[in-house]
Design a protein around this motif. Structure first.
Motif, PDB file in Angstrom:
ATOM      1  N   SER A 223       0.813  -1.132   0.044  1.00 29.36           N
ATOM      2  CA  SER A 223       0.052   0.140  -0.114  1.00 29.36           C
ATOM      3  C   SER A 223       0.965   1.265   0.140  1.00 29.36           C
ATOM      4  O   SER A 223       2.095   1.149   0.244  1.00 29.36           O
ATOM      5  N   ASN A 224       0.340   2.410  -0.266  1.00 29.10           N
ATOM      6  CA  ASN A 224       0.795   3.682  -0.184  1.00 29.10           C
ATOM      7  C   ASN A 224       1.312   3.941   1.363  1.00 29.10           C
ATOM      8  O   ASN A 224       2.260   4.663   1.694  1.00 29.10           O
ATOM      9  N   ALA A 225       0.564   3.534   2.064  1.00 30.99           N
ATOM     10  CA  ALA A 225       0.924   3.752   3.661  1.00 30.99           C
ATOM     11  C   ALA A 225       2.128   3.054   4.205  1.00 30.99           C
ATOM     12  O   ALA A 225       2.970   3.654   4.942  1.00 30.99           O
ATOM     13  N   GLN A 226       2.319   1.625   3.600  1.00 30.64           N
ATOM     14  CA  GLN A 226       3.346   1.168   3.719  1.00 30.64           C
ATOM     15  C   GLN A 226       4.541   1.626   3.318  1.00 30.64           C
ATOM     16  O   GLN A 226       5.796   1.629   3.783  1.00 30.64           O
ATOM     17  N   LEU A 227       4.509   2.213   2.072  1.00 34.96           N
ATOM     18  CA  LEU A 227       5.893   3.145   1.525  1.00 34.96           C
ATOM     19  C   LEU A 227       5.979   4.369   2.396  1.00 34.96           C
ATOM     20  O   LEU A 227       7.094   4.532   2.418  1.00 34.96           O
ATOM     21  N   VAL A 228       4.867   4.984   2.772  1.00 31.36           N
ATOM     22  CA  VAL A 228       5.344   5.962   3.626  1.00 31.36           C
ATOM     23  C   VAL A 228       5.808   5.807   5.074  1.00 31.36           C
ATOM     24  O   VAL A 228       6.765   6.489   5.314  1.00 31.36           O
ATOM     25  N   THR A 229       5.303   4.837   5.588  1.00 26.69           N
ATOM     26  CA  THR A 229       6.149   4.288   6.719  1.00 26.69           C
ATOM     27  C   THR A 229       7.375   4.046   6.563  1.00 26.69           C
ATOM     28  O   THR A 229       8.335   4.506   7.392  1.00 26.69           O
ATOM     29  N   ALA A 230       7.829   3.174   5.579  1.00 24.42           N
ATOM     30  CA  ALA A 230       9.188   3.056   5.307  1.00 24.42           C
ATOM     31  C   ALA A 230      10.070   4.309   4.763  1.00 24.42           C
ATOM     32  O   ALA A 230      11.092   4.339   5.283  1.00 24.42           O
ATOM     33  N   GLY A 231       9.312   4.979   4.073  1.00 20.49           N
ATOM     34  CA  GLY A 231      10.229   6.344   3.734  1.00 20.49           C
ATOM     35  C   GLY A 231      10.513   7.125   4.984  1.00 20.49           C
ATOM     36  O   GLY A 231      11.423   7.706   4.976  1.00 20.49           O
ATOM     37  N   LEU A 232       9.585   7.234   5.867  1.00 23.98           N
ATOM     38  CA  LEU A 232       9.811   8.276   6.945  1.00 23.98           C
ATOM     39  C   LEU A 232      10.757   7.649   7.688  1.00 23.98           C
ATOM     40  O   LEU A 232      11.715   8.124   8.221  1.00 23.98           O
ATOM     41  N   ALA A 233      10.989   6.240   7.727  1.00 20.51           N
ATOM     42  CA  ALA A 233      12.012   5.657   8.544  1.00 20.51           C
ATOM     43  C   ALA A 233      13.310   5.666   7.965  1.00 20.51           C
ATOM     44  O   ALA A 233      14.392   5.977   8.596  1.00 20.51           O
ATOM     45  N   GLU A 234      13.433   5.571   6.687  1.00 22.46           N
ATOM     46  CA  GLU A 234      14.567   5.711   6.014  1.00 22.46           C
ATOM     47  C   GLU A 234      14.998   7.191   6.152  1.00 22.46           C
ATOM     48  O   GLU A 234      16.264   7.297   6.031  1.00 22.46           O
ATOM     49  N   TYR A 235      14.305   8.149   5.827  1.00 28.18           N
ATOM     50  CA  TYR A 235      14.620   9.682   5.727  1.00 28.18           C
ATOM     51  C   TYR A 235      15.120   9.930   7.494  1.00 28.18           C
ATOM     52  O   TYR A 235      16.014  10.496   7.459  1.00 28.18           O
ATOM     53  N   ALA A 236      14.401   9.521   8.398  1.00 22.28           N
ATOM     54  CA  ALA A 236      14.906   9.821   9.608  1.00 22.28           C
ATOM     55  C   ALA A 236      16.422   9.176   9.951  1.00 22.28           C
ATOM     56  O   ALA A 236      17.146   9.603  10.631  1.00 22.28           O
TER      57      ALA A 236
END
Length: 270
Positions: A223-236
């Motif tokens: 899902s998009n939500a899963q990508l956002v969760t992963a993206g925020l973790a990678e970014y942080a």
């Protein structure tokens, strides 16, 4: 800022997880915002699943998404959605429901006229500057540059090994970008390397099914939500790594500055 790009030009052939209808787009956007996305970028679709700028499709998409989220919502105005450059501003002027912002690809014919039509209607403009095009040079010379909402630095290099270098080259070509905020993102195999670079540089970024169908570990996204969760973790993680490196440099520099002279010798080494 983490924008979610919920569908892009993808269609049913990319899998059932890609939202197409206004209702599906709204549900996907709502879950992505709950996961941490602070902005939504969507591509309204025609009944046959093609990108469109029609007033009916744009209104239905915006109304559905806004019924479920309270963050800014934007749409595409890409040339593929309306090939006639003269028709795109006319489409914008016919919209009955307005997005908070719309992306305008500066390398496409008629970009200036389209951006002007959006600004006239009070719609924020995201200046899409693609790598490998004349977009950066055209934007640098544009009188509308200082008036855009932000710049979308769009890295079209899909190779994981080179997308970062392509991104740095694009940012160099953008220069000061008329002083406007820059959102840096990649696509396909370059999506995650460029997102990490955005984290190191402290730039806004985006992620979603438009840019990639896969998670950082190569698994298919659900899902998009899963990508956002992963993206925020990678970014942080990249932001913290950059801060740690800066602290180490500062500590090293401070240590050198206060280091005492070596005792037991004079200036001639005696």
């Amino acid at each position: 800022m983490m924008q979610v790009c919920v569908n892009g030009t993808r269609g049913p052939g990319d899998g059932a997880i890609v939202p197409m209808s206004p209702g599906a787009l709204a549900d996907s956007a709502a879950h992505a915002v709950a996961a941490g996305a602070s902005d939504v970028h969507a591509h309204p679709k025609s009944p046959c699943g093609k990108d469109t700028l029609s007033a009916k499709a744009v209104a239905a998409t915006l109304e559905a998404i806004r019924s479920q989220v309270r963050v800014p919502v934007g749409v595409t105005t890409g040339a593929w959605a309306e090939p006639d450059p003269a028709a795109r501003p006319a489409r914008v002027r016919a919209w009955t429901v307005l997005p908070d912002h719309a992306s305008v690809n500066w390398h496409e014919p008629g970009a200036e006229e389209l951006a002007a039509a959006l600004l006239e209607r009070g719609v924020g403009v995201e200046a899409g500057i693609f790598s490998g095009t004349e977009g950066a040079a055209r934007f640098a010379a544009s009188p509308l540059g200082p008036r855009v909402l932000r710049v979308l630095a769009e890295v079209t290099d899909p190779a994981p090994d080179t997308a970062g270098e392509t991104a740095l080259d694009l940012l160099a070509r953008l220069g000061t970008a008329h002083g406007r905020p820059v959102l840096l993102h990649g696509e396909e195999g370059g999506a995650w390397p460029v997102l990490r670079l955005a984290g190191r540089l402290g730039l806004a970024t985006r992620v979603g099914l438009e840019d990639t169908l896969f998670l950082p570990d190569g698994a298919r996204a659900a899902s998009n939500a899963q990508l956002v969760t992963a993206g925020l973790a990678e970014y942080a993680r990249e932001r913290e790594r950059r801060r740690r490196q800066q602290r180490e440099k500062q500590t090293l520099a401070a240590g050198k500055a206060v280091a005492p002279p070596v005792s037991g010798t004079d200036s001639r080494g005696r």
